[in-house]
Design an enzyme around this catalytic site. Sequence first.
Site, PDB file in Angstrom:
ATOM      1  N   GLN A 209      -6.779  -0.368   5.801  1.00  0.00           N
ATOM      2  CA  GLN A 209      -7.180  -0.825   6.982  1.00  0.00           C
ATOM      3  C   GLN A 209      -8.661  -1.312   6.886  1.00  0.00           C
ATOM      4  O   GLN A 209      -9.408  -1.851   7.872  1.00  0.00           O
ATOM      5  CB  GLN A 209      -7.009   0.026   8.097  1.00  0.00           C
ATOM      6  CG  GLN A 209      -5.704   0.245   8.657  1.00  0.00           C
ATOM      7  CD  GLN A 209      -4.843  -0.734   9.122  1.00  0.00           C
ATOM      8  OE1 GLN A 209      -5.567  -1.709   9.862  1.00  0.00           O
ATOM      9  NE2 GLN A 209      -3.738  -0.775   9.316  1.00  0.00           N
TER      10      GLN A 209
ATOM     11  N   ALA B  33       0.969  -1.324  -0.032  1.00  0.00           N
ATOM     12  CA  ALA B  33      -0.038   0.032   0.042  1.00  0.00           C
ATOM     13  C   ALA B  33       0.868   1.474   0.001  1.00  0.00           C
ATOM     14  O   ALA B  33       0.528   2.179  -0.480  1.00  0.00           O
ATOM     15  CB  ALA B  33      -0.912   0.058   1.186  1.00  0.00           C
ATOM     16  N   THR B  34       2.075   1.291   0.562  1.00  0.00           N
ATOM     17  CA  THR B  34       3.063   2.408   0.489  1.00  0.00           C
ATOM     18  C   THR B  34       3.141   2.798  -1.010  1.00  0.00           C
ATOM     19  O   THR B  34       3.057   3.919  -1.387  1.00  0.00           O
ATOM     20  CB  THR B  34       4.105   2.037   1.326  1.00  0.00           C
ATOM     21  OG1 THR B  34       3.939   1.824   2.792  1.00  0.00           O
ATOM     22  CG2 THR B  34       5.315   3.281   1.054  1.00  0.00           C
TER      23      THR B  34
ATOM     24  N   CYS C 170       4.254   1.846  12.282  1.00  0.00           N
ATOM     25  CA  CYS C 170       5.122   2.830  11.500  1.00  0.00           C
ATOM     26  C   CYS C 170       5.534   4.062  12.396  1.00  0.00           C
ATOM     27  O   CYS C 170       6.701   4.536  12.197  1.00  0.00           O
ATOM     28  CB  CYS C 170       4.554   3.201   9.944  1.00  0.00           C
ATOM     29  SG  CYS C 170       3.682   1.785   9.482  1.00  0.00           S
TER      30      CYS C 170
ATOM     31  N   THR D 168       9.422  -7.559 -13.079  1.00  0.00           N
ATOM     32  CA  THR D 168       8.821  -8.771 -13.059  1.00  0.00           C
ATOM     33  C   THR D 168       7.714  -9.045 -11.857  1.00  0.00           C
ATOM     34  O   THR D 168       7.976  -8.683 -10.611  1.00  0.00           O
ATOM     35  CB  THR D 168       9.958 -10.015 -12.921  1.00  0.00           C
ATOM     36  OG1 THR D 168      10.635  -9.751 -13.729  1.00  0.00           O
ATOM     37  CG2 THR D 168       9.520 -11.206 -13.060  1.00  0.00           C
TER      38      THR D 168
HETATM   39  N1  PMP Z   1      -1.861   2.661   4.573  1.00  0.00           N
HETATM   40  C1  PMP Z   1      -2.399   2.275   5.834  1.00  0.00           C
HETATM   41  C2  PMP Z   1      -3.865   3.036   6.295  1.00  0.00           C
HETATM   42  C3  PMP Z   1      -1.746   1.404   6.590  1.00  0.00           C
HETATM   43  O1  PMP Z   1      -2.063   1.033   7.750  1.00  0.00           O
HETATM   44  C4  PMP Z   1      -0.589   0.826   5.974  1.00  0.00           C
HETATM   45  C5  PMP Z   1       0.328  -0.156   6.902  1.00  0.00           C
HETATM   46  N2  PMP Z   1       0.546   0.189   8.176  1.00  0.00           N
HETATM   47  C6  PMP Z   1       0.090   1.317   4.889  1.00  0.00           C
HETATM   48  C7  PMP Z   1      -0.736   2.278   4.091  1.00  0.00           C
HETATM   49  C8  PMP Z   1       1.171   0.921   4.318  1.00  0.00           C
HETATM   50  O2  PMP Z   1       1.081  -0.592   3.793  1.00  0.00           O
HETATM   51  P1  PMP Z   1       2.167  -1.419   3.271  1.00  0.00           P
HETATM   52  O3  PMP Z   1       2.846  -1.989   4.773  1.00  0.00           O
HETATM   53  O4  PMP Z   1       1.573  -2.361   2.570  1.00  0.00           O
HETATM   54  O5  PMP Z   1       3.262  -0.599   2.683  1.00  0.00           O
END
Ligand code: PMP
Length: 386
Positions: free
Chosen positions: A183, A75-76, A328, A243
């Site tokens: 989430q 997601a990042t 994080c 890939t």
């Molecule tokens: N968005 C939210 C709301 C998250 O909670 C997180 C993960 N803590 C992320 C983005 C990032 O996700 P990822 O670990 O897959 O990079």
Amino acid sequence: MKFPIYLDYAATTPVDVRVAEKMMKYLTISGIFGNPSSSSHVYGWKAYEAVSSARNNIASFFGVCPEDIIFTSGATESNNLAIKGIVYAYQSRGKHIITSMTEHKSVLNTFYYLKKLGFLVTFLFPGRDGLISLESLKKEIRYDTILVSLIHANNETGVIQDVEMFGKFCRSKGIFFHVDATQSVGKLSINLMKLPIDLMSFNSHKVYGPKGVGGLFIRKKYKIHIKAQIHGGGQEYGIRSGTLPVHQIVGMGEAYRILHEEMKIEVHRFKYLKHYLLNGLQKITKISVNGTLKNSISTLLNVAFHNINSSILILELHDIAVSPSSACVSSTYESSYVLHSMGCNNDTINSSVRFSLGRFTTFEEIKFSLYKIKSAIFRLRDSNML
Ligand code: PMP
């Protein structure tokens, strides 16, 4: 070593055994290990089929076409790609972009980065309940606003923003609307056929799939073009080269297939467990819940144990794995900017603990945790370690 009870599912989830078993078939010489881009032999064809099937599972979970889903590393990356991809592609229309102060760092820091590049950024503040109001968004809209990016369910408080309401408003103004649904997936029903969302980020490791893989939904019907951030072999429609990690994607696909089948029952169980946990915690004096309970996901509870430092409490709670705030943030030892943006005072911020439940949480674990939490609080309030 005896592992503590895991109540930190918002940080990550264990891979479901069914997912891991499926992934194993896509790694070794006796399995399907090919490169899905190898179009000249059966190894490549089989890998391509596996990726397509996973993409179909995810697309059908969200009610969209498979072509609208692209795979990323998580997601990042999806948040970075959605936001930078839109603003770089449409900057000739305007340079103003809006998000909220309660976003995950992968959105916030992308906005700070774009600000340095000369984009005009606005951060909306939530109310004390964690909710962003439509009024506050309306006030900030300008003729040159091109993007609004909002989190669906917050990773620290579990508060759910009304993305349908914001999406409708953005659509009426011709502004792109991106949602970080990392989430909320698996806890809320997300039907992208109906929701006015243009781009949406999600991942695999919050829903019992492997880490290191995620996805971005881009509504192609509206001919939304985003600028690629990684250039190379042109995989994923040229938007995200590299890939494809077939075993990861297969795992994510299986995790979403399971969610599709089991989510309704699972959420029912989460609600019951959260309710039991909340009731038990409310028997402790001087506690308060951060964020509205009315609009929050069924797996998360953020509680302030006033006058007790959460780091000391967590040390005392060695039988339970919980976080003082999001994982994080806690890795950088910052206090919670989310609670701060909601107007919580220092005592609340410093005494708050996030409890998050998941698929493998049992009633006995919650009961035992409550007993441990209560004893820890009484011990700490009895001593001078406040
Ligand atoms: N968005 C939210 C709301 C998250 O909670 C997180 C993960 N803590 C992320 C983005 C990032 O996700 P990822 O670990 O897959 O990079």
